[in-house]
Scaffold this active site. Structure first.
Site, PDB file in Angstrom:
ATOM      1  N   LYS A  58      44.134  13.970   8.986  1.00 49.38           N
ATOM      2  CA  LYS A  58      43.691  14.296   7.913  1.00 49.38           C
ATOM      3  C   LYS A  58      42.268  13.833   7.545  1.00 49.38           C
ATOM      4  N   GLY A 122      60.513  -3.716  22.802  1.00 49.12           N
ATOM      5  CA  GLY A 122      61.795  -4.242  22.370  1.00 49.12           C
ATOM      6  C   GLY A 122      63.160  -3.714  23.101  1.00 49.12           C
ATOM      7  N   ILE A 195      51.812  20.927  13.056  1.00 51.84           N
ATOM      8  CA  ILE A 195      50.695  20.289  13.958  1.00 51.84           C
ATOM      9  C   ILE A 195      49.763  21.527  14.390  1.00 51.84           C
ATOM     10  N   GLU A 214      53.695  31.408  18.947  1.00 48.78           N
ATOM     11  CA  GLU A 214      54.692  31.084  18.461  1.00 48.78           C
ATOM     12  C   GLU A 214      55.763  31.885  18.844  1.00 48.78           C
ATOM     13  N   VAL A 249      56.009  32.149  25.911  1.00 46.17           N
ATOM     14  CA  VAL A 249      55.374  31.625  27.193  1.00 46.17           C
ATOM     15  C   VAL A 249      56.154  31.200  28.288  1.00 46.17           C
ATOM     16  N   GLY A 282      57.128  20.616  18.629  1.00 51.06           N
ATOM     17  CA  GLY A 282      57.959  19.657  17.876  1.00 51.06           C
ATOM     18  C   GLY A 282      58.000  18.355  18.725  1.00 51.06           C
ATOM     19  N   ARG A 283      58.817  17.619  17.987  1.00 52.22           N
ATOM     20  CA  ARG A 283      58.862  16.202  18.375  1.00 52.22           C
ATOM     21  C   ARG A 283      60.459  15.723  18.758  1.00 52.22           C
ATOM     22  N   ASP A 323      61.879   8.901  12.141  1.00 46.89           N
ATOM     23  CA  ASP A 323      62.019   9.813  13.136  1.00 46.89           C
ATOM     24  C   ASP A 323      63.122   9.792  14.211  1.00 46.89           C
ATOM     25  N   HIS A 455      43.368  20.416 -19.616  1.00 39.03           N
ATOM     26  CA  HIS A 455      42.539  21.662 -19.538  1.00 39.03           C
ATOM     27  C   HIS A 455      41.284  21.132 -19.167  1.00 39.03           C
TER      28      HIS A 455
HETATM   29  P1  FAD Z   1      56.591   6.257  14.704  1.00 38.48           P
HETATM   30  O1  FAD Z   1      55.382   6.073  13.560  1.00 38.48           O
HETATM   31  O2  FAD Z   1      56.486   6.897  15.668  1.00 38.48           O
HETATM   32  O3  FAD Z   1      56.127   4.575  14.867  1.00 38.48           O
HETATM   33  C1  FAD Z   1      57.239   4.161  15.728  1.00 38.48           C
HETATM   34  C2  FAD Z   1      56.599   3.044  16.455  1.00 38.48           C
HETATM   35  O4  FAD Z   1      57.425   2.121  17.337  1.00 38.48           O
HETATM   36  C3  FAD Z   1      55.187   3.236  17.540  1.00 38.48           C
HETATM   37  O5  FAD Z   1      54.228   2.277  17.085  1.00 38.48           O
HETATM   38  C4  FAD Z   1      55.959   3.011  18.812  1.00 38.48           C
HETATM   39  O6  FAD Z   1      55.201   2.583  19.787  1.00 38.48           O
HETATM   40  C5  FAD Z   1      57.020   1.933  18.568  1.00 38.48           C
HETATM   41  N1  FAD Z   1      58.159   1.779  19.411  1.00 38.48           N
HETATM   42  C6  FAD Z   1      58.850   2.683  19.997  1.00 38.48           C
HETATM   43  N2  FAD Z   1      59.570   2.277  20.787  1.00 38.48           N
HETATM   44  C7  FAD Z   1      59.644   0.790  20.863  1.00 38.48           C
HETATM   45  C8  FAD Z   1      60.411  -0.060  21.659  1.00 38.48           C
HETATM   46  N3  FAD Z   1      61.161  -0.108  22.229  1.00 38.48           N
HETATM   47  N4  FAD Z   1      59.755  -1.464  21.148  1.00 38.48           N
HETATM   48  C9  FAD Z   1      58.659  -1.769  20.469  1.00 38.48           C
HETATM   49  N5  FAD Z   1      57.903  -0.570  19.775  1.00 38.48           N
HETATM   50  C10 FAD Z   1      58.386   0.520  19.891  1.00 38.48           C
HETATM   51  N6  FAD Z   1      54.124  12.999   8.335  1.00 38.48           N
HETATM   52  C11 FAD Z   1      53.792  13.098   7.041  1.00 38.48           C
HETATM   53  O7  FAD Z   1      54.616  12.902   6.582  1.00 38.48           O
HETATM   54  N7  FAD Z   1      52.471  13.577   6.688  1.00 38.48           N
HETATM   55  C12 FAD Z   1      51.557  13.853   7.508  1.00 38.48           C
HETATM   56  O8  FAD Z   1      50.478  14.263   7.001  1.00 38.48           O
HETATM   57  C13 FAD Z   1      51.937  13.751   9.052  1.00 38.48           C
HETATM   58  N8  FAD Z   1      51.072  14.346  10.004  1.00 38.48           N
HETATM   59  C14 FAD Z   1      51.352  14.179  11.262  1.00 38.48           C
HETATM   60  C15 FAD Z   1      50.414  14.493  12.256  1.00 38.48           C
HETATM   61  C16 FAD Z   1      50.600  14.351  13.552  1.00 38.48           C
HETATM   62  C17 FAD Z   1      49.519  15.014  14.500  1.00 38.48           C
HETATM   63  C18 FAD Z   1      51.753  13.907  14.095  1.00 38.48           C
HETATM   64  C19 FAD Z   1      52.070  13.812  15.364  1.00 38.48           C
HETATM   65  C20 FAD Z   1      52.648  13.324  12.904  1.00 38.48           C
HETATM   66  C21 FAD Z   1      52.539  13.404  11.772  1.00 38.48           C
HETATM   67  N9  FAD Z   1      53.505  12.965  10.855  1.00 38.48           N
HETATM   68  C22 FAD Z   1      53.073  13.169   9.503  1.00 38.48           C
HETATM   69  C23 FAD Z   1      54.735  12.585  11.109  1.00 38.48           C
HETATM   70  C24 FAD Z   1      54.692  11.224  11.069  1.00 38.48           C
HETATM   71  O9  FAD Z   1      53.505  10.721  11.906  1.00 38.48           O
HETATM   72  C25 FAD Z   1      56.031  10.634  11.483  1.00 38.48           C
HETATM   73  O10 FAD Z   1      57.167  11.122  10.625  1.00 38.48           O
HETATM   74  C26 FAD Z   1      56.022   9.035  11.184  1.00 38.48           C
HETATM   75  O11 FAD Z   1      55.109   8.636  11.993  1.00 38.48           O
HETATM   76  C27 FAD Z   1      57.264   8.524  11.662  1.00 38.48           C
HETATM   77  O12 FAD Z   1      57.334   7.126  11.375  1.00 38.48           O
HETATM   78  P2  FAD Z   1      58.277   5.982  12.035  1.00 38.48           P
HETATM   79  O13 FAD Z   1      58.096   4.663  11.740  1.00 38.48           O
HETATM   80  O14 FAD Z   1      59.831   6.556  12.017  1.00 38.48           O
HETATM   81  O15 FAD Z   1      57.741   6.368  13.655  1.00 38.48           O
HETATM   82  P1  NAD Z   2      57.081  21.865  14.093  1.00 30.67           P
HETATM   83  O1  NAD Z   2      58.622  21.744  14.257  1.00 30.67           O
HETATM   84  O2  NAD Z   2      56.451  21.819  12.833  1.00 30.67           O
HETATM   85  O3  NAD Z   2      56.573  23.053  14.707  1.00 30.67           O
HETATM   86  C1  NAD Z   2      56.728  23.669  16.305  1.00 30.67           C
HETATM   87  C2  NAD Z   2      56.748  24.989  16.304  1.00 30.67           C
HETATM   88  O4  NAD Z   2      56.399  25.347  17.659  1.00 30.67           O
HETATM   89  C3  NAD Z   2      57.686  25.689  15.591  1.00 30.67           C
HETATM   90  O5  NAD Z   2      57.451  26.873  14.685  1.00 30.67           O
HETATM   91  C4  NAD Z   2      58.614  26.244  16.815  1.00 30.67           C
HETATM   92  O6  NAD Z   2      59.280  27.398  16.597  1.00 30.67           O
HETATM   93  C5  NAD Z   2      57.673  26.390  17.944  1.00 30.67           C
HETATM   94  N1  NAD Z   2      58.091  26.282  19.255  1.00 30.67           N
HETATM   95  C6  NAD Z   2      58.954  25.572  19.813  1.00 30.67           C
HETATM   96  N2  NAD Z   2      58.927  25.960  21.260  1.00 30.67           N
HETATM   97  C7  NAD Z   2      57.959  26.812  21.419  1.00 30.67           C
HETATM   98  C8  NAD Z   2      57.710  27.306  22.623  1.00 30.67           C
HETATM   99  N3  NAD Z   2      58.070  27.110  23.912  1.00 30.67           N
HETATM  100  N4  NAD Z   2      56.778  28.551  22.637  1.00 30.67           N
HETATM  101  C9  NAD Z   2      56.110  28.754  21.300  1.00 30.67           C
HETATM  102  N5  NAD Z   2      56.463  28.106  20.247  1.00 30.67           N
HETATM  103  C10 NAD Z   2      57.537  27.175  20.442  1.00 30.67           C
HETATM  104  O7  NAD Z   2      56.616  20.811  15.149  1.00 30.67           O
HETATM  105  P2  NAD Z   2      55.133  20.135  15.484  1.00 30.67           P
HETATM  106  O8  NAD Z   2      54.121  21.117  14.615  1.00 30.67           O
HETATM  107  O9  NAD Z   2      55.021  19.682  16.804  1.00 30.67           O
HETATM  108  O10 NAD Z   2      55.103  18.910  14.669  1.00 30.67           O
HETATM  109  C11 NAD Z   2      56.272  17.767  14.812  1.00 30.67           C
HETATM  110  C12 NAD Z   2      56.833  17.286  13.436  1.00 30.67           C
HETATM  111  O11 NAD Z   2      55.419  16.228  13.127  1.00 30.67           O
HETATM  112  C13 NAD Z   2      56.648  18.136  12.361  1.00 30.67           C
HETATM  113  O12 NAD Z   2      57.981  18.828  12.376  1.00 30.67           O
HETATM  114  C14 NAD Z   2      56.702  17.249  11.040  1.00 30.67           C
HETATM  115  O13 NAD Z   2      57.760  16.556  10.826  1.00 30.67           O
HETATM  116  C15 NAD Z   2      55.691  16.314  11.740  1.00 30.67           C
HETATM  117  N6  NAD Z   2      54.213  16.638  11.111  1.00 30.67           N
HETATM  118  C16 NAD Z   2      54.101  16.461   9.741  1.00 30.67           C
HETATM  119  C17 NAD Z   2      52.858  16.914   9.261  1.00 30.67           C
HETATM  120  C18 NAD Z   2      52.649  16.940   7.766  1.00 30.67           C
HETATM  121  O14 NAD Z   2      53.496  16.479   7.130  1.00 30.67           O
HETATM  122  N7  NAD Z   2      51.744  17.608   7.198  1.00 30.67           N
HETATM  123  C19 NAD Z   2      51.952  17.207   9.829  1.00 30.67           C
HETATM  124  C20 NAD Z   2      52.087  17.193  11.461  1.00 30.67           C
HETATM  125  C21 NAD Z   2      53.297  16.865  11.950  1.00 30.67           C
END
Ligand code: FAD
Ligand code: NAD
Length: 476
Positions: A58, A122, A195, A214, A249, A282-283, A323, A455
């Site tokens: 952001k 952990g 993403i 996509e 791809v 995706g993740r 997650d 407004h």
């Molecule tokens: P995480 O944030 O992944 O935290 C897990 C933590 O646990 C990490 O620090 C990891 O290192 C640690 N860990 C893992 N295994 C172990 C272990 N065995 N021992 C010790 N530590 C460990 N979501 C939104 O709502 N809004 C957004 O705008 C948004 N933007 C995003 C942009 C990007 C580029 C990405 C990748 C994700 C985005 N997300 C967004 C998704 C959001 O980041 C996740 O949903 C959120 O971080 C999940 O929180 P969590 O606590 O489950 O896991």
């Molecule tokens: P996503 O699920 O949003 O998008 C992945 C896209 O990749 C999908 O449209 C899928 O159809 C496509 N895809 C999958 N396999 C493919 C392939 N082999 N070739 C081409 N396209 C393919 O996942 P993301 O963008 O990686 O983000 C992961 C997650 O992180 C999101 O689902 C969301 O939960 C979180 N996130 C949230 C925010 C936000 O809230 N603003 C921002 C970033 C990430």
């Protein structure tokens, strides 16, 4: 000596750190184990969200939007600037500073709430009687702690694909995409999801030619079709993002300085030459090295820790949030589950309503929604009414110069209860909260229609969409 806690949290992201803080607020003794290290090799709390996710993305979205405004929009406001130059190192340094401030903020919250912060990886060791033993390994050393309850909050990691192995030099994941030190001339993105669109927008605004490949034939399948189609037009026509749908791809070749992506679509085999490639497909849940079997916690075939609707795992007193469990991978969902679990451990009854979790995609304009889409209501056979209102007819939006998009409200035809709200427009991320409140309080479109909205404000578009459900929008 093994320290004993009421609650041991594994993972210090939004799910884990919020669970730890809430449990401590409720008088429980808490330890939080986290293994994240930042680029300076220092422990950094806050997980994916604060380190390489929500927050840095952001920050760059805002900076790149300002660059775009200064380059293309200020002149229309009668503001003349001299030569505008991009200072990318400063833009990245600003992003890094925000990350440092917020990750440091979590460390401060732990101190303030007397949460014991333990750095390392952990994993479960054993369970006996009332206690669960967790080992923490870091830098070749190991210690153990015992918790009456353990919360798994280990988050997610990038989903890998065979065709394109991430090296964070030429082929990037979200970490690499947030840290490019030069603007690539040609940027490819595999996956036009959240993403892909957010990072693609950043680098497009800073000067890259961006192509997203996509796999799905439909753009943003979870989004209401009307808004997804409108967004697709804006992103491709106005912003110049090239989005290829239905692209498979097959191979990615790394050359000395560039990448060749082989893919196919309806028109046959295609080639895309780019300088950098982001993989954003995706993740997947992260349970690596947790040793779940030692304590009887089940994971499903996709690797998610199995939980019930209260985040209880298959093992007593072991919970999982964020997650690493089912449901949307969103920071606010992880946080609310963290709160709900901490409160349940303290004897309260809390849960998270998945039906009212908002989604936001931080493109320009932003896309935000809560509740059901029109296609979902149709497939469920629900009788509904629709109200839409465009930002183009709103005075505040005109003043902002952000008139693209609309608010769409879906309400039950029989009861008028609001079932879904979809916003494509300026500050949709902020406007959606009124819709979340409306859904939580089971409001009708008539309730919103009768509420006074300031407004001129963007919220008037939401008000007008509610009036439009009954065919009585006033300003159109
Ligand atoms: P995480 O944030 O992944 O935290 C897990 C933590 O646990 C990490 O620090 C990891 O290192 C640690 N860990 C893992 N295994 C172990 C272990 N065995 N021992 C010790 N530590 C460990 N979501 C939104 O709502 N809004 C957004 O705008 C948004 N933007 C995003 C942009 C990007 C580029 C990405 C990748 C994700 C985005 N997300 C967004 C998704 C959001 O980041 C996740 O949903 C959120 O971080 C999940 O929180 P969590 O606590 O489950 O896991
Ligand atoms: P996503 O699920 O949003 O998008 C992945 C896209 O990749 C999908 O449209 C899928 O159809 C496509 N895809 C999958 N396999 C493919 C392939 N082999 N070739 C081409 N396209 C393919 O996942 P993301 O963008 O990686 O983000 C992961 C997650 O992180 C999101 O689902 C969301 O939960 C979180 N996130 C949230 C925010 C936000 O809230 N603003 C921002 C970033 C990430």
């Amino acid at each position: 000596m093994t320290q004993q806690f009421d609650v041991v949290v594994i993972g210090g992201g939004p799910g884990g750190y919020i669970a730890a803080v809430r449990a401590a607020q409720l008088g429980l003794s808490v330890a939080c184990i986290d293994n994240w290290k930042n680029a300076k090799n220092k422990p950094s709390l806050g997980g994916t969200c604060l380190n390489v996710g929500c927050i840095p993305s952001k920050a760059l979205l805002e900076s790149s939007e300002n660059f775009e405004r200064a380059t293309h929009q200020f002149a229309e406001h009668g503001i003349k600037l001299g030569k505008i130059e991009l200072d990318l190192p400063q833009m990245l340094a600003r992003k890094d500073k925000i990350v440092d401030q917020l990750t440091g903020g979590v460390a401060y919250l732990f101190k303030k709430n007397k949460v014991t912060s333990l750095h390392g990886h952990g994993h479960f060791v054993s369970r006996d009687g009332e206690g669960i033993t967790v080992a923490i390994s870091a830098d070749g050393k190991e210690e153990t702690v015992r918790g009456r309850h353990v919360i798994i909050a280990t988050g997610s990691v990038v989903r890998a694909i065979k065709a394109a192995t991430v090296d964070n030099k030429l082929i990037l994941d979200n970490e690499g995409a947030l840290a490019l030190t030069a603007v690539p001339k040609r940027l490819g993105v595999i996956g036009a999801g959240v993403i892909g669109l957010e990072m693609g927008s950043v680098w497009k605004r800073l000067g890259s030619e961006v192509t997203l490949l996509e796999a799905m034939p439909e753009f943003l399948p979870p989004v209401d079709r009307q808004l997804a189609n409108e967004a697709f037009k804006i992103y491709t026509k106005d912003h110049g993002l090239k989005i290829e749908l239905g692209a498979t791809v097959s191979q990615v070749e790394k050359n000395a300085q560039s990448i060749t992506v082989h893919y196919s679509n309806d028109a046959g085999d295609q080639l895309l030459e780019v300088d950098k490639l982001i993989v954003a497909v995706g993740r997947v849940p992260n349970t690596q090295g947790l040793n779940l079997v030692a304590v009887g916690v089940d994971a499903n075939e996709k690797g998610f820790v199995e939980v019930d609707d209260r985040c209880k795992t298959t093992a007593p007193n072991i919970w999982a949030v964020g997650d690493v469990v089912r449901g949307p991978m969103l920071a606010h969902k992880a946080e609310e589950e963290g709160v709900a679990v901490a409160e349940q451990i303290a004897g309260q009854s809390s849960h998270v309503d998945f039906g009212t979790i908002p989604w936001v995609i931080y493109t320009s304009p932003e896309l935000a929604w809560v509740g059901k889409t029109e296609q979902e209501l149709k497939s469920e056979g629900v009788d509904y009414r629709v109200g839409t209102f465009p930002f183009a007819a709103n005075g505040r939006a005109k003043g902002l110069g952000e008139t693209r998009g609309l608010v769409k409200m879906l309400a039950c035809a029989r009861t008028d209860r609001i079932l879904g709200v979809h916003i494509l427009g300026p500050f949709a991320s902020e406007l959606i909260t009124e819709a979340v409140v409306a859904l939580e309080f089971k409001a009708s479109s008539e309730d919103i229609a009768r509420i006074v909205h300031a407004h001129p404000s963007l919220s008037e578009v939401f008000h007008e969409a509610a009036l439009a459900v009954d065919g009585r929008a006033l300003n159109l």
